[in-house]
Design a protein around this motif. Structure first.
Motif: not given
Length: 202
Positions: A5-9, A11-14, A38-41
């Motif tokens: 998934f891409t989170s655009s909240v 910048s740059p997107s996560a 859920v893992y966040l890079r």
């Protein structure tokens, strides 16, 4: 199989990952309920305890949405911690973990599901079958390359500063070397001058 998934909240997107365990990331999970991990890079220069609030909310909503029980309930808690803080041993059930340091676990209260956030994230959903070990190795290799490049730049700058200091020290230590040379003494001596040199002062 992993869902990306891409989170655009931010910048740059996560980038967020759901599915098979992903290493070297920050892990989100519904507290005391079964849920997907859920893992966040993390982005460069970002630390797990300084993740922007909006991004934490995206992660928490995605975690809630991927929990069979958690998705049906309001007022749940999502916990997150660095991947390196996860502890697992052979006696634990599949998917069960504990923590090396409980102080490195943060909690986020999720009052209810926010469909606009979940829908926005679901529009970016991509299913892949990655070689996670290779991805990890490639990322570590890239980080090592960046560290090496930065270290070389620091060393080059330190060498330039050291050379500059050495040159200034030499100039300071030898500033008067020519003052007492034979040529300088002779040029300032009156003995070799014309007899009428005093006329210049009248």
């Amino acid at each position: 199989m992993v869902y990306y998934f891409t989170s655009s909240v931010v910048s740059p997107s996560a980038f967020l990952y759901v599915g098979k365990d992903k290493v070297e990331n920050e892990r989100f999970h519904v507290d005391n309920l079964s849920s997907a991990h859920v893992y966040l890079r993390m982005r460069d220069e970002e630390t797990w305890d300084s993740i922007p609030k909006e991004l934490v909310q995206d992660c928490a909503q995605l975690t809630k949405a991927n929990s069979i029980d958690g998705n049906k309930k309001d007022n749940i808690t999502v916990i997150y911690t660095p991947w390196s803080n996860l502890r697992k041993d052979g006696s634990m059930a599949v998917g069960q973990v504990s923590f090396h340091d409980p102080k490195k676990v943060k909690k986020v209260h999720v009052p209810h599901r926010e469909n606009p956030i979940v829908n926005r994230l679901n529009k970016t959903k991509v299913e892949k079958f990655p070689d996670l070990r290779q991805e990890k190795d490639d990322r570590e290799k890239e980080l090592r390359r960046k560290d090496r490049t930065a270290q070389q730049a620091r060393q080059k700058e330190e060498a330039r500063i050291a050379k500059e200091r050495k040159e200034k020290a030499y100039q300071r230590d030898h500033a008067y070397d020519d003052l007492h040379s034979e040529e300088a003494v002779a040029s300032s001596s009156n003995q070799e001058r014309d007899a009428n040199f005093e006329d210049d002062f009248m």
